[in-house]
Design an enzyme around this catalytic site. Structure first.
Site, PDB file in Angstrom:
ATOM      1  N   ASP A  32       0.864  -1.170   0.000  1.00 32.64           N
ATOM      2  CA  ASP A  32       0.000   0.000   0.000  1.00 32.64           C
ATOM      3  C   ASP A  32       0.906   1.227   0.000  1.00 32.64           C
ATOM      4  OD1 ASP A  32      -2.243   1.702   0.384  1.00 32.64           O
ATOM      5  OD2 ASP A  32      -3.228   0.131   1.542  1.00 32.64           O
ATOM      6  N   ASP A  52      -2.828   4.710  -2.303  1.00 35.57           N
ATOM      7  CA  ASP A  52      -3.824   5.366  -1.468  1.00 35.57           C
ATOM      8  C   ASP A  52      -4.198   6.746  -2.032  1.00 35.57           C
ATOM      9  OD1 ASP A  52      -5.194   5.090   1.199  1.00 35.57           O
ATOM     10  OD2 ASP A  52      -4.137   6.960   1.596  1.00 35.57           O
ATOM     11  N   HIS A  98     -11.306  -2.271   3.587  1.00 36.35           N
ATOM     12  CA  HIS A  98     -11.201  -1.922   5.009  1.00 36.35           C
ATOM     13  C   HIS A  98     -11.906  -0.606   5.350  1.00 36.35           C
ATOM     14  CE1 HIS A  98      -8.239   0.435   2.983  1.00 36.35           C
ATOM     15  NE2 HIS A  98      -8.036   1.164   4.062  1.00 36.35           N
ATOM     16  N   ASP A  99     -12.361   0.126   4.359  1.00 32.83           N
ATOM     17  CA  ASP A  99     -13.094   1.382   4.596  1.00 32.83           C
ATOM     18  C   ASP A  99     -14.603   1.203   4.421  1.00 32.83           C
ATOM     19  OD1 ASP A  99     -10.698   2.827   4.898  1.00 32.83           O
ATOM     20  OD2 ASP A  99     -10.596   3.302   2.762  1.00 32.83           O
ATOM     21  N   GLU A 132      -6.227   4.123  -5.916  1.00 31.21           N
ATOM     22  CA  GLU A 132      -7.501   4.428  -5.267  1.00 31.21           C
ATOM     23  C   GLU A 132      -7.951   5.803  -5.748  1.00 31.21           C
ATOM     24  OE1 GLU A 132      -9.564   4.756  -0.830  1.00 31.21           O
ATOM     25  OE2 GLU A 132      -7.598   5.612  -1.189  1.00 31.21           O
TER      26      GLU A 132
HETATM   27  O1  TEU Z   1      -9.117   6.099   2.104  1.00 35.43           O
HETATM   28  C1  TEU Z   1      -9.549   7.204   1.387  1.00 35.43           C
HETATM   29  C2  TEU Z   1     -10.685   7.858   1.975  1.00 35.43           C
HETATM   30  O2  TEU Z   1     -10.969   8.982   1.627  1.00 35.43           O
HETATM   31  C3  TEU Z   1     -11.488   7.104   2.976  1.00 35.43           C
HETATM   32  O3  TEU Z   1     -11.263   7.686   4.186  1.00 35.43           O
HETATM   33  C4  TEU Z   1     -12.876   7.122   2.527  1.00 35.43           C
HETATM   34  O4  TEU Z   1     -13.081   8.214   1.723  1.00 35.43           O
HETATM   35  C5  TEU Z   1     -13.856   7.262   3.605  1.00 35.43           C
HETATM   36  O5  TEU Z   1     -13.839   6.140   4.413  1.00 35.43           O
HETATM   37  C6  TEU Z   1     -15.208   7.418   2.998  1.00 35.43           C
HETATM   38  O6  TEU Z   1     -16.055   7.976   3.924  1.00 35.43           O
HETATM   39  C7  TEU Z   1      -7.768   5.823   2.166  1.00 35.43           C
HETATM   40  C8  TEU Z   1      -7.575   4.605   3.022  1.00 35.43           C
HETATM   41  O7  TEU Z   1      -8.166   3.508   2.381  1.00 35.43           O
HETATM   42  C9  TEU Z   1      -8.115   4.873   4.378  1.00 35.43           C
HETATM   43  O8  TEU Z   1      -8.081   3.743   5.207  1.00 35.43           O
HETATM   44  C10 TEU Z   1      -7.304   5.989   4.978  1.00 35.43           C
HETATM   45  O9  TEU Z   1      -7.838   6.356   6.220  1.00 35.43           O
HETATM   46  C11 TEU Z   1      -7.272   7.211   4.073  1.00 35.43           C
HETATM   47  O10 TEU Z   1      -7.025   6.899   2.714  1.00 35.43           O
HETATM   48  C12 TEU Z   1      -6.151   8.125   4.493  1.00 35.43           C
HETATM   49  O11 TEU Z   1      -4.925   7.554   4.175  1.00 35.43           O
END
Ligand code: TEU
Length: 551
Positions: free
Chosen positions: A99, A201, A317-318, A243
């Protein structure tokens, strides 16, 4: 037919290391724990692991806040453990995809420590600083994704710095060529260790133009991605997945078109945000709209039909657990989990499985807001309350869509803590682990796990699944998901009842097929033609010759 890249015929599997397998009893998963489960993953049939961040980090955002890009967080292990993971995975035909979190660092990173020392620090320009506004407040009203202003005041240098996420995650200034060169050197350092690629990311944020409030999909984005490719990826047989929440079917090929020299594919989220509330986003739950959901996937399939490549995923994971969000995690949990997997894996693209999805793990609802762990959720609750969302609505939204759902520990068996740890898990195990776990499904041919294993193995045997042309069927049907894939005179038709009620579906003439059943979650069928009675959540795919006259 062009020669397939390895990552087109492979299936990816996301490991969220904190919650996968704990080898030392501290309640947090680690690299030796992952190594101990590689046989399980090899047996599942996956081609590569997307490993969520394992770098040195104060763990304010569970590792998405990196303090040293060239070291492993002690809770996860050591660089030796990492090298062993790469080698052991490779021995089983599995690549490790790191990542890459380079929109921001932790405020504990040496660059930021040096940058904040003063305005004349040689590292100052690695980050985004602005003077206070005339009223003494933040320079702009830009908001953080984790709630509140995206600007934090730094006393020492007397300026604000930008943080699109937590205030401990300052944004890097990609306009600085020295910073970019450092990132590329770091990427090469990992690539030279033998990794199989990067998941990048929030990569669509790096080209931002803060002064014009352009954040995602900024004017410099593709210049930087092309430069990155030249400096790091070119000539290496690796996979890259960016992403990109802002990606649209119209912009997707800019990232992954064959002549672009950028990425293999993007993670796009239109199927996720399609289900969000216009005012309160994911924090106000909405019922599923199947026609709208299918339209998103169909549009993406069409947009990248001839150039570019799709990623395919329900969860990460989000996001909430797939079966809880899009299926039925009660009565039809097993069958709907299989239906969702079937629908996704037979589209054109590279499927990604989020750990636990392959056994049908579910959301884990909590009773009160104080019981949530997630930093985004805790930051957003005060914002949503201020905008008028009730506590009950927020709780419902957070239980439906919050990030803790996917992060509960992997359920390996029915021993205490689901076999995830001998200690106290950092996040409580879903209480349904005695019923839903790997051990219970391992020898069961009717399990969700067996179904995933079967879908993955089909990919290797049937090129039509990897390369076949996609045609959507019955797009406006509110309950049925249907499409076909065609390659070299072969047709694969999929039909799935996406509801808990039986129904009769009349096959559109252009999708009919007779041949053999490749996959089914109810009973095998040799044909999809005429009027088809579908059981609740029945999903079936039949492979046969394209009928004469192309009917
Ligand atoms: O996620 C991108 C992000 O914007 C997420 O926080 C997502 O938009 C949100 O959950 C939607 O409501 C990436 C990673 O996958 C996340 O785990 C990180 O917290 C974030 O970037 C910051 O690095």
């Amino acid at each position: 037919m062009e020669h397939a890249a390895w990552w087109q015929s492979a299936v990816g599997y996301q490991v969220y290391p904190r919650s996968f397998c704990d080898s030392d009893g501290d309640g947090i998963g680690d690299l030796p724990g992952i190594i101990s489960r590689l046989d399980y993953l090899a047996n599942l049939g996956i081609g590569f692991i997307w490993l969520s961040p394992v770098y040195a980090s104060p763990m304010v955002d569970n590792g998405y806040d990196i303090s040293n890009f060239r070291d492993i967080a002690p809770v996860f292990g050591t660089l030796q453990d990492f090298d062993r993971l790469v080698a052991e995975a490779r021995a089983r035909g599995i690549g490790i995809v790191m990542d890459l979190v380079v929109n921001h660092t932790s405020d504990q990173h040496a660059w930021f420590q040096a940058a904040r020392a003063g305005r004349d620090s040689p590292f100052r320009d690695y980050y985004v600083w602005r003077d206070r506004a005339a009223d003494g407040g933040p320079p702009t009203d830009l908001k953080s994704i984790f709630g509140g202003s995206a600007w934090a005041w730094d006393e020492d240098g007397g300026q604000y710095y930008l943080h699109l996420f937590d205030r401990s995650q300052p944004d890097l200034n990609w306009a600085n060529p020295r910073l970019r060169a450092e990132i590329y050197a770091m990427m090469n350092w990992w690539l030279d260790r033998g990794i199989a690629g990067f998941r990048m990311d929030v990569i669509d944020l790096i080209g931002k133009d803060v002064d014009h409030a352009i954040i995602a999909d900024g004017p410099k984005l593709h210049d930087y991605l092309q430069e990155m490719h030249r400096e790091t990826l070119a000539g290496r047989d690796v996979v890259t997945v960016g992403e990109a929440w802002s990606a649209r079917p119209e912009t997707a090929r800019l990232y992954c078109g064959r002549d672009r020299g950028e990425l293999s594919m993007v993670f796009q989220f239109a199927h996720v945000t399609e289900g969000w509330d216009a005012t309160f986003g994911k924090w106000r739950d909405r019922p599923r709209d199947l026609v709208a959901l299918k339209r998103v996937f169909n549009d993406w399939q069409r947009a990248l039909a001839d150039d570019g490549w799709n990623s395919l995923f329900w969860s990460n994971h989000d996001l909430p657990r797939a079966v809880s969000k899009y299926g039925d995690d009660g009565r039809w949990r097993v069958r709907s989990a299989k239906a969702l997997a079937t629908v996704l894996h037979l589209m054109k693209g590279t499927p990604f499985i989020f750990q636990g999805e392959e056994i049908g793990m579910t959301n884990r609802p909590v009773a009160q807001i104080a019981d949530f762990n997630d930093i985004e959720l805790r930051g957003q609750w005060p914002q949503m309350r201020a905008r008028g969302l009730s506590e009950a609505d927020f709780l419902a939204g957070a239980n439906a869509n919050g990030r803790d759902n996917a992060r509960t520990p992997m359920q390996w068996d029915d021993t205490p803590n689901a076999g995830f740890t001998t200690g106290t898990p950092w996040l409580a195990v879903n209480p349904n682990f005695r019923e839903i776990n790997v051990a219970a499904q391992a020898g069961d041919a009717s399990s969700v796990l067996a179904h995933y294993r079967h879908l993955i193995s089909l990919r290797r045997r049937h090129p039509v699944i990897v390369h076949g042309r996609f045609t959507a069927l019955a797009e406006d049907h509110p309950a049925v998901w249907a499409y076909m894939r065609e390659l070299d005179g072969a047709r694969l038709t999929l039909v799935a009842n996406m509801t808990g009620a039986p129904l009769r579906f009349v096959m559109p003439a252009r999708g009919v097929v007779e041949g053999r059943c490749l996959v089914s979650n109810v009973a095998a069928r040799g044909a999809l033609t005429g009027s088809v009675e579908l059981a609740p959540w029945e999903a079936v795919a039949v492979l046969g010759p394209v009928p004469p006259q192309g009917t």
